[in-house]
Design an enzyme around this catalytic site. Structure first.
Site, PDB file in Angstrom:
ATOM      1  N   LYS A  45      26.078   0.072  -4.731  1.00 36.96           N
ATOM      2  CA  LYS A  45      24.666   0.221  -5.102  1.00 36.96           C
ATOM      3  C   LYS A  45      24.338   1.621  -5.602  1.00 36.96           C
ATOM      4  O   LYS A  45      23.207   1.913  -5.957  1.00 36.96           O
ATOM      5  CB  LYS A  45      23.775  -0.108  -3.890  1.00 36.96           C
ATOM      6  N   LYS A  47      23.856   4.207  -4.132  1.00 41.09           N
ATOM      7  CA  LYS A  47      22.769   4.797  -3.314  1.00 41.09           C
ATOM      8  C   LYS A  47      23.401   5.746  -2.299  1.00 41.09           C
ATOM      9  O   LYS A  47      24.345   5.389  -1.598  1.00 41.09           O
ATOM     10  CB  LYS A  47      22.040   3.715  -2.508  1.00 41.09           C
TER      11      LYS A  47
HETATM   12  N1  C2G Z   1      11.115  -4.165   0.247  1.00 39.76           N
HETATM   13  C1  C2G Z   1       9.792  -4.586   0.178  1.00 39.76           C
HETATM   14  N2  C2G Z   1       8.845  -3.710  -0.204  1.00 39.76           N
HETATM   15  C2  C2G Z   1       9.152  -2.426  -0.503  1.00 39.76           C
HETATM   16  C3  C2G Z   1      10.492  -1.980  -0.421  1.00 39.76           C
HETATM   17  C4  C2G Z   1      11.472  -2.884  -0.024  1.00 39.76           C
HETATM   18  O1  C2G Z   1       9.485  -5.762   0.453  1.00 39.76           O
HETATM   19  N3  C2G Z   1       8.151  -1.578  -0.882  1.00 39.76           N
HETATM   20  C5  C2G Z   1      12.135  -5.138   0.652  1.00 39.76           C
HETATM   21  C6  C2G Z   1      13.192  -5.366  -0.435  1.00 39.76           C
HETATM   22  O2  C2G Z   1      12.730  -6.317  -1.389  1.00 39.76           O
HETATM   23  C7  C2G Z   1      14.355  -5.897   0.405  1.00 39.76           C
HETATM   24  C8  C2G Z   1      14.190  -5.149   1.740  1.00 39.76           C
HETATM   25  O3  C2G Z   1      12.840  -4.653   1.774  1.00 39.76           O
HETATM   26  O4  C2G Z   1      14.198  -7.295   0.634  1.00 39.76           O
HETATM   27  C9  C2G Z   1      15.149  -3.988   1.876  1.00 39.76           C
HETATM   28  O5  C2G Z   1      14.978  -3.149   0.749  1.00 39.76           O
HETATM   29  P1  C2G Z   1      16.178  -2.123   0.385  1.00 39.76           P
HETATM   30  O6  C2G Z   1      16.555  -1.365   1.597  1.00 39.76           O
HETATM   31  O7  C2G Z   1      15.789  -1.409  -0.880  1.00 39.76           O
HETATM   32  O8  C2G Z   1      17.362  -3.147   0.100  1.00 39.76           O
HETATM   33  P2  C2G Z   1      18.156  -3.401  -1.271  1.00 39.76           P
HETATM   34  O9  C2G Z   1      18.714  -2.115  -1.774  1.00 39.76           O
HETATM   35  O10 C2G Z   1      17.278  -4.195  -2.130  1.00 39.76           O
HETATM   36  O11 C2G Z   1      19.419  -4.223  -0.728  1.00 39.76           O
HETATM   37  O12 C2G Z   1      22.589  -7.749  -0.772  1.00 39.76           O
HETATM   38  C10 C2G Z   1      21.226  -7.402  -0.920  1.00 39.76           C
HETATM   39  C11 C2G Z   1      21.021  -5.918  -0.838  1.00 39.76           C
HETATM   40  O13 C2G Z   1      21.643  -5.379   0.310  1.00 39.76           O
HETATM   41  C12 C2G Z   1      19.530  -5.592  -0.830  1.00 39.76           C
END
Ligand code: C2G
Length: 132
Positions: A45, A47
């Site tokens: 990712k 990240k």
């Molecule tokens: N999320 C949300 N609102 C935000 C930020 C995040 O609803 N303002 C949700 C994202 O849509 C996700 C969850 O919180 O469902 C976790 O977000 P992240 O930590 O950014 O996860 P991500 O990088 O999207 O990883 O295999 C799938 C991945 O691991 C998802």
């Protein structure tokens, strides 16, 4: 027991994450959070997390909606996870809409609206902009 699963990095935990976890738990009785490992985040990712996997896991385990936290180490594990944990509902924020529909033959797939105004990236930008 209706089991729900969701995936994510959850770095710099914020209320957008909490909103997602709360609504995911409302869809069942037991919530499994599959938390991206440091290596998966970096390699897959691109990240760089502020908090380590263990620190992010500790914070998630303290949230009342979360029942189990396990590592996410690759993109392919979702099919096996759904079977392994007896999952009825797979939940993700709608920034992932459609991306995991292949799971529909195994469980319900739900994409929930993201909390629009907050993100870990924005938090980092805001803090660096203020020289904090
Ligand atoms: N999320 C949300 N609102 C935000 C930020 C995040 O609803 N303002 C949700 C994202 O849509 C996700 C969850 O919180 O469902 C976790 O977000 P992240 O930590 O950014 O996860 P991500 O990088 O999207 O990883 O295999 C799938 C991945 O691991 C998802």
């Amino acid at each position: 027991m209706k089991k729900v699963i969701t995936y994510g990095t959850f770095d710099l935990l914020h209320y957008g994450h909490i909103n997602l976890l709360r609504r995911a738990k409302e869809l069942g009785d037991y919530l499994v959070v599959v938390l991206s490992s440091d290596e998966f985040n970096w390699v897959e990712k691109h990240k760089k997390c502020y908090f380590t996997y263990e620190q992010r896991k500790q914070m998630l385990e303290a949230i009342r909606y979360v029942d189990l936290v396990v590592p996410e180490e690759n993109w392919e594990q979702k099919n096996t996870d759904v079977e392994k944990y007896g999952i009825s509902v797979f939940v993700m924020g709608d920034d992932w809409k459609g991306k995991f529909d292949f799971l529909k033959d195994k469980c319900e797939v739900v994409y929930l609206p993201r909390t629009p105004e907050i993100s870990t990236t924005e938090i980092k930008k805001s803090l660096s902009g203020k020289g904090i």
